[in-house]
Each structure stands twice: as C-alpha cells, then as structure tokens.
Design a protein around this motif. Structure first.
Motif, PDB file in Angstrom:
ATOM      1  N   SER A  20       0.200 -12.234  -5.103  1.00  0.00           N
ATOM      2  CA  SER A  20      -0.407 -11.374  -4.087  1.00  0.00           C
ATOM      3  C   SER A  20      -0.134  -9.906  -4.391  1.00  0.00           C
ATOM      4  N   ALA A  21       1.109  -9.598  -4.793  1.00  0.00           N
ATOM      5  CA  ALA A  21       1.457  -8.213  -5.133  1.00  0.00           C
ATOM      6  C   ALA A  21       0.653  -7.738  -6.339  1.00  0.00           C
ATOM      7  N   LEU A  22       0.505  -8.612  -7.331  1.00  0.00           N
ATOM      8  CA  LEU A  22      -0.281  -8.258  -8.514  1.00  0.00           C
ATOM      9  C   LEU A  22      -1.726  -7.949  -8.136  1.00  0.00           C
ATOM     10  N   GLY A  23      -2.294  -8.803  -7.293  1.00  0.00           N
ATOM     11  CA  GLY A  23      -3.672  -8.589  -6.876  1.00  0.00           C
ATOM     12  C   GLY A  23      -3.845  -7.269  -6.147  1.00  0.00           C
ATOM     13  N   THR A  24      -2.901  -6.956  -5.257  1.00  0.00           N
ATOM     14  CA  THR A  24      -2.973  -5.705  -4.504  1.00  0.00           C
ATOM     15  C   THR A  24      -2.875  -4.498  -5.427  1.00  0.00           C
ATOM     16  N   ILE A  25      -1.917  -4.541  -6.350  1.00  0.00           N
ATOM     17  CA  ILE A  25      -1.722  -3.421  -7.282  1.00  0.00           C
ATOM     18  C   ILE A  25      -2.944  -3.235  -8.168  1.00  0.00           C
ATOM     19  N   GLN A  26      -3.495  -4.333  -8.676  1.00  0.00           N
ATOM     20  CA  GLN A  26      -4.649  -4.227  -9.560  1.00  0.00           C
ATOM     21  C   GLN A  26      -5.884  -3.706  -8.827  1.00  0.00           C
ATOM     22  N   ARG A  27      -6.041  -4.103  -7.562  1.00  0.00           N
ATOM     23  CA  ARG A  27      -7.170  -3.570  -6.787  1.00  0.00           C
ATOM     24  C   ARG A  27      -7.013  -2.078  -6.536  1.00  0.00           C
TER      25      ARG A  27
END
Length: 210
Positions: A142-149
């Motif tokens: 979830s953190a990865l997805g947020t950062i990448q977005r």
C-alpha cells in the motif's frame, strides 16, 4: 440488515441506527458505512471520515425535508461551517441563520450529529462488523502504491509546468528528461537507498551481517 434500535431483538441500542431510520437514509447507507470501513487500501475510510460522511447525509436529508435544493458542494461547505474548529463564529452564525431561514431545526440537527465513537459502536456492536488489519506485506504494498502515485503526479505536474513556461518564452529549456527520485539515508548505518528499493528490500543495513 434492517436498521433499528430494538434491543428486544438482541441488538444494542444505536444512535446511528436510529438516525438512519429517522432521517430516512435507507438500509443501503448502513451497508455502505460498513463496506467503506472494512475496504482494502485507499478505498477504506476511517471512523472520523465516516462520521463526517454520516453528518453530511443528515444535513442533506434535513435540507431536503425542508424543501430546500442545493448545488454541488453546498452541503459539504455548510457542514464545514457548522463543525470545523477553524471557522469563525460569524461565519458559523451566518450558516446557522441561513439553515434556520430554510426551515431546518439547526439545534436538533447539531444534537443529532454523531462522533466517530458512535460510528464505531454502530459498526462493531450493532452490525457485528470487523476490520482485519492488513499484513506487513500488504502495508508495504500500500505504501509503495501511494508513493508511486504521488511520484507520477509530481512528474506530470512538473513536466506540464515546464512545458507551459517554455512555450510562453518564460523559460529557456531544450529537450529535457525529468528525474523524480526520493532517497532515504539512514544516519545510523550510513546506507542510502531509493525509497522504493528500501521498501522492497525490507529496510536499510542496520542489523545486517557484513
């Protein structure tokens, strides 16, 4: 699940359930609250978010019952004026006066506004809903997805700004490439990684064998 506060049927009394019935919000709204609280990832809403959503629905219902139509965003703004701490007393009074003029019983409405604790009691005790905490790997994903977005959005905004400035002769810039990197430096072990790499490898070099 039918919304009621009939403790004789084995369920605890719930202010939220009672208001869903009194304001004619409908059974599907209770289902929506549960779905949003138990959803995964970014779709999930906190109890405070749900309390604000619930109170906005009360306000919207009260306005409709008074025969008052609203434009897009008006209910959200009125709710903010009634509840936010940073709203001046004058602006709050003006909002309350407007609602009273439209036929809304503002004092009763404000008494009916619920807290996040009431939402939690409704979901856990009244509806027997449970929220399963995500696993460690799910939290990382979830953190990865947020950062990448966010990184993608920053890239898009920056490229667009540079292009507009260049096209209006406010910036001299040839063909360019944009690099959007976020590095993390651990001051204890001295290791430095890109934030995505750091999350994917599970941490820095602290505690790792040489």
């Amino acid at each position: 699940m039918t919304e009621d506060n009939d403790t004789g049927r084995g369920r605890p009394s719930s202010k939220v359930a009672r208001l869903i019935d009194e304001y004619d919000l409908g059974e599907p709204f209770g289902d929506e609250l549960e779905r949003l609280w138990t959803a995964d990832g970014d779709e999930r809403k906190s109890l405070r978010d749900l309390a604000a959503l619930f109170n906005r629905r009360l306000l919207e219902s009260a306005l409709a019952a008074a025969g008052t139509s609203t434009v897009s965003g008006e209910v959200e703004n009125l709710h903010r004026l009634l509840t936010d701490d940073d709203v001046s007393s004058g602006m709050r009074t003006e909002a309350r006066t407007r609602l009273e003029r439209d036929g809304v019983d503002v004092e009763q409405l404000e008494r009916d506004f619920v807290t996040y604790q009431a939402i939690r009691t409704y979901l856990t005790d009244y509806r027997d809903a449970e929220y399963e905490e995500p696993s460690a790997s799910e939290r990382v994903e979830s953190a990865l997805g947020t950062i990448q977005r966010l990184r993608s959005r920053l890239r898009s905004i920056t490229e667009g700004s540079l292009d507009r400035l260049r096209s209006t002769d406010r910036l001299t810039l040839g063909t360019f490439r944009l690099f959007v990197d976020v590095d993390v430096l651990c001051e204890e072990c001295g290791s430095q990684y890109g934030v995505v790499e750091l999350l994917e490898r599970g941490g820095c070099d602290c505690g790792r064998d040489d």
